[in-house]
Design a protein around this motif. Sequence first.
Motif, PDB file in Angstrom:
ATOM      1  N   GLN A  79     -33.517 -13.379 -37.425  1.00 20.75           N
ATOM      2  CA  GLN A  79     -34.110 -13.877 -36.185  1.00 20.75           C
ATOM      3  C   GLN A  79     -33.030 -14.288 -35.191  1.00 20.75           C
ATOM      4  OE1 GLN A  79     -36.467 -16.935 -38.075  1.00 20.75           O
ATOM      5  NE2 GLN A  79     -38.399 -15.853 -37.626  1.00 20.75           N
ATOM      6  N   LEU A  80     -32.026 -15.017 -35.678  1.00 21.14           N
ATOM      7  CA  LEU A  80     -30.940 -15.439 -34.796  1.00 21.14           C
ATOM      8  C   LEU A  80     -30.176 -14.226 -34.274  1.00 21.14           C
ATOM      9  CD1 LEU A  80     -29.257 -17.618 -33.416  1.00 21.14           C
ATOM     10  CD2 LEU A  80     -27.924 -17.826 -35.539  1.00 21.14           C
ATOM     11  N   ALA A  81     -29.912 -13.263 -35.154  1.00 20.35           N
ATOM     12  CA  ALA A  81     -29.188 -12.058 -34.748  1.00 20.35           C
ATOM     13  C   ALA A  81     -29.924 -11.339 -33.611  1.00 20.35           C
ATOM     14  CB  ALA A  81     -29.014 -11.124 -35.941  1.00 20.35           C
ATOM     15  N   LYS A  82     -31.231 -11.236 -33.732  1.00 25.41           N
ATOM     16  CA  LYS A  82     -32.019 -10.578 -32.688  1.00 25.41           C
ATOM     17  C   LYS A  82     -31.940 -11.357 -31.377  1.00 25.41           C
ATOM     18  CE  LYS A  82     -36.524  -8.538 -31.860  1.00 25.41           C
ATOM     19  NZ  LYS A  82     -37.849  -8.269 -32.381  1.00 25.41           N
ATOM     20  N   ARG A  83     -32.005 -12.684 -31.451  1.00 24.78           N
ATOM     21  CA  ARG A  83     -31.947 -13.523 -30.247  1.00 24.78           C
ATOM     22  C   ARG A  83     -30.625 -13.399 -29.508  1.00 24.78           C
ATOM     23  NH1 ARG A  83     -34.537 -19.374 -32.011  1.00 24.78           N
ATOM     24  NH2 ARG A  83     -36.510 -18.535 -32.762  1.00 24.78           N
ATOM     25  N   VAL A  84     -29.528 -13.259 -30.256  1.00 21.51           N
ATOM     26  CA  VAL A  84     -28.196 -13.264 -29.623  1.00 21.51           C
ATOM     27  C   VAL A  84     -27.586 -11.880 -29.471  1.00 21.51           C
ATOM     28  CG1 VAL A  84     -27.728 -15.621 -30.355  1.00 21.51           C
ATOM     29  CG2 VAL A  84     -26.958 -13.736 -31.797  1.00 21.51           C
ATOM     30  N   SER A  88     -25.621  -8.889 -40.297  1.00 20.37           N
ATOM     31  CA  SER A  88     -24.461  -8.880 -41.198  1.00 20.37           C
ATOM     32  C   SER A  88     -23.278  -9.610 -40.548  1.00 20.37           C
ATOM     33  CB  SER A  88     -24.066  -7.454 -41.585  1.00 20.37           C
ATOM     34  OG  SER A  88     -23.717  -6.698 -40.448  1.00 20.37           O
ATOM     35  N   TYR A  89     -23.131  -9.500 -39.224  1.00 20.33           N
ATOM     36  CA  TYR A  89     -22.081 -10.245 -38.521  1.00 20.33           C
ATOM     37  C   TYR A  89     -22.313 -11.739 -38.693  1.00 20.33           C
ATOM     38  CZ  TYR A  89     -19.093 -12.072 -34.824  1.00 20.33           C
ATOM     39  OH  TYR A  89     -18.141 -12.773 -34.139  1.00 20.33           O
ATOM     40  N   LEU A  90     -23.554 -12.187 -38.481  1.00 19.92           N
ATOM     41  CA  LEU A  90     -23.866 -13.611 -38.652  1.00 19.92           C
ATOM     42  C   LEU A  90     -23.622 -14.063 -40.085  1.00 19.92           C
ATOM     43  CD1 LEU A  90     -27.051 -14.058 -36.472  1.00 19.92           C
ATOM     44  CD2 LEU A  90     -24.791 -15.001 -36.066  1.00 19.92           C
TER      45      LEU A  90
END
Length: 158
Positions: free
Chosen positions: A55-60, A65-67
């Motif tokens: 969810q955070l990855a999509k937001r930013v 995998s980076y996160l």
Amino acid sequence: MARLFTIVSTDMTIEVIKGFERMANSRQPQMPMDGVTLGTYVRSRREGLGISQRQLAKRVGLSHSYLGRLEANDFAQPGPAALYRIAEALDLEPENLFALAGHTVPEELPSFEPYLRAKYQMSDQAAQELSDYFQFMAERHNIAERPSPRADNHQEQS
């Protein structure tokens, strides 16, 4: 060792202590003296908000995998742009993430024209016209720049 600053959020307090050393070319950051890392701080905040890595990855606009690697402290110094987007999404102060990542946090605000270019999308001509108009208004209303904190500290030490 001297405490440089303290980061306080709703779910944790972090004290950044002078003495954290990192090799410039290291892929793996060394553990800071107090044991709190950028990855720990981000994961704690993300989990506290009930947000998954995906969810955070999509937001930013980053891959999950980076996160995951960031939270595992696999990066010596993540880029400021990614940290800024993460800070915004997690409602954190970007400066705190920059400091935990080892980026130098400026003590002063930028001058007017670089600020305009960083904050707004505009042409060179528009930035120059706004800068000129600000200079005109500053002279007309007797507006002066405040002394920088560094100058104040330097004068106190003399």
